[in-house]
Design a protein around this motif. Structure first.
Motif, mmCIF file in Angstrom:
data_model
loop_
_atom_site.group_PDB
_atom_site.id
_atom_site.type_symbol
_atom_site.label_atom_id
_atom_site.label_comp_id
_atom_site.label_asym_id
_atom_site.label_seq_id
_atom_site.Cartn_x
_atom_site.Cartn_y
_atom_site.Cartn_z
ATOM 1 N N VAL A 172 7.779 -13.438 7.718
ATOM 2 C CA VAL A 172 8.775 -12.757 8.557
ATOM 3 C C VAL A 172 9.734 -11.935 7.700
ATOM 4 C CG1 VAL A 172 10.695 -13.094 10.154
ATOM 5 C CG2 VAL A 172 8.601 -14.432 10.432
ATOM 6 N N ASP A 173 10.214 -12.507 6.608
ATOM 7 C CA ASP A 173 11.118 -11.768 5.722
ATOM 8 C C ASP A 173 10.426 -10.548 5.125
ATOM 9 O OD1 ASP A 173 13.256 -13.470 6.146
ATOM 10 O OD2 ASP A 173 12.780 -14.757 4.437
ATOM 11 N N ALA A 174 9.174 -10.720 4.706
ATOM 12 C CA ALA A 174 8.449 -9.620 4.072
ATOM 13 C C ALA A 174 8.205 -8.484 5.061
ATOM 14 C CB ALA A 174 7.124 -10.128 3.497
ATOM 15 N N PHE A 175 7.745 -8.805 6.273
ATOM 16 C CA PHE A 175 7.446 -7.761 7.253
ATOM 17 C C PHE A 175 8.699 -7.155 7.853
ATOM 18 C CE2 PHE A 175 3.243 -9.318 6.797
ATOM 19 C CZ PHE A 175 2.379 -8.365 7.316
ATOM 20 N N GLY A 176 9.842 -7.804 7.668
ATOM 21 C CA GLY A 176 11.100 -7.230 8.115
ATOM 22 C C GLY A 176 11.740 -6.312 7.091
ATOM 23 N N ASP A 177 11.119 -6.192 5.920
ATOM 24 C CA ASP A 177 11.630 -5.334 4.851
ATOM 25 C C ASP A 177 10.966 -3.967 4.965
ATOM 26 O OD1 ASP A 177 12.010 -4.016 2.354
ATOM 27 O OD2 ASP A 177 12.435 -5.942 1.399
ATOM 28 N N ARG A 178 11.719 -2.969 5.366
ATOM 29 C CA ARG A 178 11.147 -1.639 5.596
ATOM 30 C C ARG A 178 10.558 -1.026 4.331
ATOM 31 N NH1 ARG A 178 15.324 -1.867 9.437
ATOM 32 N NH2 ARG A 178 14.647 -1.200 11.527
ATOM 33 N N GLU A 179 11.148 -1.329 3.210
ATOM 34 C CA GLU A 179 10.634 -0.774 1.953
ATOM 35 C C GLU A 179 9.269 -1.363 1.621
ATOM 36 O OE1 GLU A 179 11.928 -0.310 -2.757
ATOM 37 O OE2 GLU A 179 13.381 -0.985 -1.255
ATOM 38 N N LEU A 180 9.104 -2.658 1.851
ATOM 39 C CA LEU A 180 7.825 -3.287 1.563
ATOM 40 C C LEU A 180 6.730 -2.822 2.527
ATOM 41 C CD1 LEU A 180 8.789 -7.011 0.819
ATOM 42 C CD2 LEU A 180 8.215 -5.218 -0.824
ATOM 43 N N ARG A 181 7.081 -2.573 3.761
ATOM 44 C CA ARG A 181 6.087 -2.176 4.762
ATOM 45 C C ARG A 181 5.466 -0.812 4.464
ATOM 46 N NH1 ARG A 181 6.595 -4.742 10.127
ATOM 47 N NH2 ARG A 181 5.631 -2.853 10.944
ATOM 48 N N CYS A 182 6.221 0.082 3.858
ATOM 49 C CA CYS A 182 5.730 1.434 3.535
ATOM 50 C C CYS A 182 5.337 2.209 4.795
ATOM 51 C CB CYS A 182 4.545 1.377 2.567
ATOM 52 S SG CYS A 182 4.885 0.517 1.011
ATOM 53 N N ASP A 183 6.067 1.967 5.903
ATOM 54 C CA ASP A 183 5.729 2.644 7.152
ATOM 55 C C ASP A 183 5.852 4.162 7.056
ATOM 56 O OD1 ASP A 183 5.074 0.370 8.592
ATOM 57 O OD2 ASP A 183 7.114 0.054 9.343
ATOM 58 N N ASP A 184 6.772 4.638 6.216
ATOM 59 C CA ASP A 184 7.013 6.073 6.142
ATOM 60 C C ASP A 184 6.225 6.744 5.024
ATOM 61 O OD1 ASP A 184 8.362 4.858 4.103
ATOM 62 O OD2 ASP A 184 10.247 5.961 4.386
ATOM 63 N N PRO A 231 -0.780 2.814 -4.286
ATOM 64 C CA PRO A 231 -2.240 2.940 -4.191
ATOM 65 C C PRO A 231 -2.919 2.445 -5.464
ATOM 66 C CG PRO A 231 -1.177 4.931 -3.378
ATOM 67 C CD PRO A 231 -0.091 4.082 -3.992
ATOM 68 N N GLY A 232 -3.872 1.566 -5.303
ATOM 69 C CA GLY A 232 -4.609 1.049 -6.448
ATOM 70 C C GLY A 232 -3.931 -0.076 -7.188
ATOM 71 N N ALA A 233 -2.706 -0.449 -6.792
ATOM 72 C CA ALA A 233 -1.986 -1.517 -7.487
ATOM 73 C C ALA A 233 -2.569 -2.874 -7.116
ATOM 74 C CB ALA A 233 -0.504 -1.480 -7.126
ATOM 75 N N GLU A 234 -2.334 -3.875 -7.979
ATOM 76 C CA GLU A 234 -2.807 -5.224 -7.705
ATOM 77 C C GLU A 234 -2.053 -5.798 -6.506
ATOM 78 O OE1 GLU A 234 -3.347 -9.583 -9.917
ATOM 79 O OE2 GLU A 234 -2.479 -7.879 -11.006
ATOM 80 N N ALA A 235 -2.781 -6.435 -5.612
ATOM 81 C CA ALA A 235 -2.172 -6.993 -4.410
ATOM 82 C C ALA A 235 -1.430 -8.284 -4.719
ATOM 83 C CB ALA A 235 -3.236 -7.250 -3.353
ATOM 84 N N THR A 236 -0.340 -8.502 -4.003
ATOM 85 C CA THR A 236 0.424 -9.737 -4.087
ATOM 86 C C THR A 236 0.185 -10.555 -2.822
ATOM 87 O OG1 THR A 236 2.179 -8.665 -5.378
ATOM 88 C CG2 THR A 236 2.731 -10.736 -4.298
ATOM 89 N N ILE A 237 -0.093 -11.823 -2.961
ATOM 90 C CA ILE A 237 -0.350 -12.690 -1.820
ATOM 91 C C ILE A 237 0.977 -13.145 -1.220
ATOM 92 C CG2 ILE A 237 -1.353 -14.896 -1.115
ATOM 93 C CD1 ILE A 237 -3.229 -14.383 -3.668
ATOM 94 N N ILE A 238 1.122 -13.017 0.087
ATOM 95 C CA ILE A 238 2.344 -13.418 0.776
ATOM 96 C C ILE A 238 2.119 -14.774 1.429
ATOM 97 C CG2 ILE A 238 4.088 -12.754 2.461
ATOM 98 C CD1 ILE A 238 3.752 -10.779 0.135
ATOM 99 N N PRO A 239 2.831 -15.814 0.998
ATOM 100 C CA PRO A 239 2.653 -17.138 1.608
ATOM 101 C C PRO A 239 3.196 -17.158 3.032
ATOM 102 C CG PRO A 239 4.428 -17.190 -0.008
ATOM 103 C CD PRO A 239 3.807 -15.834 -0.112
ATOM 104 N N PRO A 240 2.729 -18.092 3.849
ATOM 105 C CA PRO A 240 3.121 -18.114 5.271
ATOM 106 C C PRO A 240 4.625 -18.143 5.505
ATOM 107 C CG PRO A 240 1.291 -19.614 4.884
ATOM 108 C CD PRO A 240 1.727 -19.126 3.534
ATOM 109 N N VAL A 287 0.441 -4.455 -1.037
ATOM 110 C CA VAL A 287 0.130 -3.489 -2.090
ATOM 111 C C VAL A 287 1.267 -2.473 -2.127
ATOM 112 C CG1 VAL A 287 -1.523 -1.797 -2.954
ATOM 113 C CG2 VAL A 287 -2.338 -3.796 -1.690
ATOM 114 N N ALA A 288 1.948 -2.393 -3.271
ATOM 115 C CA ALA A 288 3.127 -1.530 -3.374
ATOM 116 C C ALA A 288 2.779 -0.069 -3.627
ATOM 117 C CB ALA A 288 4.040 -2.041 -4.492
#
Length: 261
Positions: free
Chosen positions: A228-240, A215-224, A212-213
């Motif tokens: 690894v690429d998706a979770f390695g992207d700091r922008e996508l993770r929104c950790d900050d 709040p309230g946005a439609e979720a995107t399904i991440i295929p298996p 979810v990019a």
């Protein structure tokens, strides 16, 4: 159609919902999730079905329900209480049943007020439950997640998928933020190890990962293969980010493998 394996995917979904004693609303979306995990080319790969796509399934749902009722798998009842805690009401039969199962409002989750909408529930018959249990608990059936011997990290992932408020990343996530000093192959190795408890369930079709990019946005399904690429992207993770509801989350799937329970 006296055994589970003789049923179509749509019929299996309806029987599973009937065993759970739930409302038919949401069934069109449920079937889309099952077909996606079965690899069907007819459904979107990375998103849920749109309202229009769900409405297109209504004739299929109606026909399947009438077949299952005729073959003794389930009944359709009026619900006497709320959509969440339903008591059995009168069984719906004949022309009234045919009319209600043909109504999209029976199958789609409402976007607004539910007043005036048909309140129905699916109930498995005793024979329907017996047939389902014969396959669900057969010696070769996949073990349910709550019966697996899980590591502590795998149990945290399972609980995260069970909870509506569960998040994998971000300020409320169960995964730690990415170390700022890691890049390249070191970052990829870290993410691979961090995701190991999650990836097991995703590959088995038990858990689905969503992004979810906003709040309230439609979720995107991440295929298996993209995890690894998706979770390695700091922008996508929104950790900050300080927002609740952004980043990566996970849910229990409604795959064919899990549709037995």
């Amino acid at each position: 159609m006296e055994s589970w394996d003789e049923l179509t995917v749509t019929e299996q979904v309806l029987v599973r919902r009937a065993v759970a004693g739930t409302t038919p609303r949401g069934s069109a979306q449920h079937i889309t999730a099952v077909l996606r995990w079965a690899g069907s080319p007819e459904v979107p790969r990375r998103r849920n079905a749109s309202p229009a796509e769900q409405r297109e399934r209504v004739p299929e749902l109606a026909a399947a329900t009438l077949r299952l009722v005729a073959d003794g798998w389930l009944t359709v009842c009026r619900a006497l209480s709320t959509p969440f805690v339903q008591d059995d009401g009168p069984v719906v039969t004949g022309p009234e049943l045919e009319r209600l199962v043909a109504d999209p409002a029976t199958w789609l989750m409402p976007s607004g007020s539910t007043s005036g909408m048909p309140a129905l529930s699916l109930r498995a018959t005793a024979e329907g439950s017996r047939r389902w249990e014969a396959r669900a608990y057969a010696p070769d059936a996949q073990v349910a997640m709550d019966r697996m011997d899980l590591t502590e990290d795998e149990e945290r992932v399972r609980v995260c998928a069970l909870e509506a408020s569960g998040w994998l990343t971000g300020p409320f996530g169960i995964l730690a933020d990415l170390p700022s000093e890691l890049e390249g192959e070191e970052l990829r190795a870290y993410v691979t190890a961090d995701l190991a408890p999650l990836v097991r369930f995703v590959r088995e079709g038990a858990i689905e990962v969503l992004h979810v990019a906003e709040p309230g946005a439609e979720a995107t399904i991440i295929p298996p293969e993209d995890l690894v690429d998706a979770f390695g992207d700091r922008e996508l993770r929104c950790d900050d980010r300080d927002d609740w509801g952004v980043g990566f989350t996970c849910i229990l799937t409604q795959s064919r493998a899990n549709a037995f329970r």
